[in-house]
Every structure is written in C-alpha cells, then in structure tokens.
Design a protein around this motif. Structure first.
Motif, mmCIF file in Angstrom:
data_model
loop_
_atom_site.group_PDB
_atom_site.id
_atom_site.type_symbol
_atom_site.label_atom_id
_atom_site.label_comp_id
_atom_site.label_asym_id
_atom_site.label_seq_id
_atom_site.Cartn_x
_atom_site.Cartn_y
_atom_site.Cartn_z
ATOM 1 N N LYS A 62 -3.496 -19.051 14.958
ATOM 2 C CA LYS A 62 -2.834 -19.010 13.646
ATOM 3 C C LYS A 62 -1.506 -18.267 13.764
ATOM 4 N N SER A 63 -1.514 -17.180 14.551
ATOM 5 C CA SER A 63 -0.296 -16.389 14.717
ATOM 6 C C SER A 63 0.744 -17.146 15.512
ATOM 7 N N TYR A 64 0.335 -17.737 16.645
ATOM 8 C CA TYR A 64 1.387 -18.362 17.434
ATOM 9 C C TYR A 64 1.843 -19.705 16.875
ATOM 10 N N ILE A 66 9.021 -23.813 23.151
ATOM 11 C CA ILE A 66 8.681 -23.054 21.942
ATOM 12 C C ILE A 66 7.218 -22.623 21.932
ATOM 13 N N LYS A 67 6.346 -23.522 22.323
ATOM 14 C CA LYS A 67 4.907 -23.216 22.330
ATOM 15 C C LYS A 67 4.606 -22.041 23.263
ATOM 16 N N THR A 68 5.185 -22.068 24.458
ATOM 17 C CA THR A 68 4.956 -20.999 25.438
ATOM 18 C C THR A 68 5.553 -19.681 24.953
ATOM 19 N N ILE A 86 4.781 -14.049 23.019
ATOM 20 C CA ILE A 86 5.028 -12.965 22.066
ATOM 21 C C ILE A 86 3.720 -12.531 21.410
ATOM 22 N N THR A 87 2.943 -13.500 20.959
ATOM 23 C CA THR A 87 1.664 -13.190 20.310
ATOM 24 C C THR A 87 0.736 -12.454 21.264
ATOM 25 N N SER A 88 0.636 -12.923 22.500
ATOM 26 C CA SER A 88 -0.261 -12.306 23.488
ATOM 27 C C SER A 88 0.125 -10.861 23.765
ATOM 28 N N CYS A 89 1.421 -10.605 23.866
ATOM 29 C CA CYS A 89 1.886 -9.228 24.123
ATOM 30 C C CYS A 89 1.492 -8.300 22.979
#
Length: 199
Positions: free
Chosen positions: A134-136, A158-160, A165-168
């Motif tokens: 949902k976030s990414y 863009i997907k990556t 960013i979300t994972s960090c």
C-alpha cells in the motif's frame, strides 16, 4: 481476512469487534490475547466469532489492514502539496504526516510497539506482506508525478525506487542509532542518499 458474514453485519457491531480487538492487542501480549477477551469486550457470543474470522491471527491481520487503509487515506490527502513541494520536501512531509497519524493515538502507538516486539514472526510477515505494498504503490504515484515534472530522471524504474524508499523506512527498527541521533534525522539522510541516486 474476514469472512463475508462479517461484512454483512451492521456497522456498529463490526466496530465493536474491531474496537475490542484493538484494545486487547494494544494492551496485552499477543500470546495472551484470547478470543474470549475479544468477544467479551465486543459483547458477542464466542461461537459468532468463528462465523466472522478463522482465528485471532485473522482478526489481527484485518486490524492492521484497516489501520493501513486509514493511513493511506491520510497520505493521499497530501497530493495537494505536489505543486508546492520538491520531491525531497514531499517525502519528508509524507513521513511527518505518517508519524503524526501514528502518534495521535496512544493505543495505535502501543499496538505498533507490540507488533514490533511481540508479534509471532509468521503473523508479522503476513501483515507486512499485505500492508507494505500500500505504501509503495502510493509512492509510485508520487514518484511518477515528479518524473513527469522533470525533477527525477525519465529512465527511473519507478516501481523499484518506491520499493527501495519504503523498505528503508520500514526497516528503521533494525537501524543502530547513535546516542545523539533521532529517527527524523536518519530518515532525512536516507532520503538524501536515495534521491541523489534517483536524479
């Protein structure tokens, strides 16, 4: 996720069940939360619970799904700032709004703390698998807008980028903070490093 019978319930009854679960999971260790305590708080028979959910893990995942949807709605309201803020400012504002959403409700903060420290690995993994996208996905839309504006490079995946960013940010609980560091400073440094790679 809930069975169809749960969604057929009147809204007040659904809210009683969710509110009772929220209170229990935010106050009591995950392993000590019982179906009995949840149904007693909701004022429903124990047998009814199994018409709505498979088990307490199922209800727990639904609870986080609802919180995730509310948070997503708050962050979607930020679209009005896209023209006023550069990408870095927008990301920082998103994180501030996210933090504000969580800090305004002490039960939510307690629930999040218990999720990090007490939730069984398999359940935690399922919650993150359901909620992180949902976030990414939201971030993908934001990044796409800034690519169109010319602030980020056109060949950017863009997907990556959204996933990175979300994972960090999600993995910050594993970051070893120095005594003088606070979470906001670390997030801003992460954003700066990532943005330099995105231009």
């Amino acid at each position: 996720m809930p069975k169809d019978t749960f969604f057929n319930l009147p809204e007040k009854k659904r809210s009683r069940i969710v509110d009772s679960a929220f209170l229990e999971f935010s106050k009591v260790h995950y392993k000590q939360v019982t179906i009995d305590s949840i149904v007693n708080g909701a004022g429903i028979p124990k047998g009814s619970f199994y018409q709505y959910f498979t088990n307490k893990d199922d209800l727990y995942k639904y609870l986080f799904s609802q919180i995730g949807n509310e948070k997503k709605h708050v962050l979607e309201e930020m679209k009005k700032y896209k023209e006023q803020l550069n990408f870095r400012e927008y990301l920082i504002k998103m994180l501030e709004e996210s933090k504000k959403f969580e800090s305004e409700d002490t039960k939510l903060m307690e629930l999040k703390n218990k999720f990090i420290n007490e939730c069984p690995q398999e359940v935690r993994k399922d919650v993150l698998k359901n909620e992180i996208p949902k976030s990414y996905r939201l971030l993908e839309e934001v990044i796409s807008g800034y690519v169109k504006k010319g602030e980020l490079r056109k060949d950017l995946n863009i997907k990556t980028a959204a996933y990175m960013i979300t994972s960090c940010v999600v993995s910050l609980e594993d970051y070893e903070f120095d005594k003088e560091e606070n979470i906001s400073e670390v997030i801003i440094r992460i954003i700066d490093i990532l943005i330099n790679g995105l231009k």
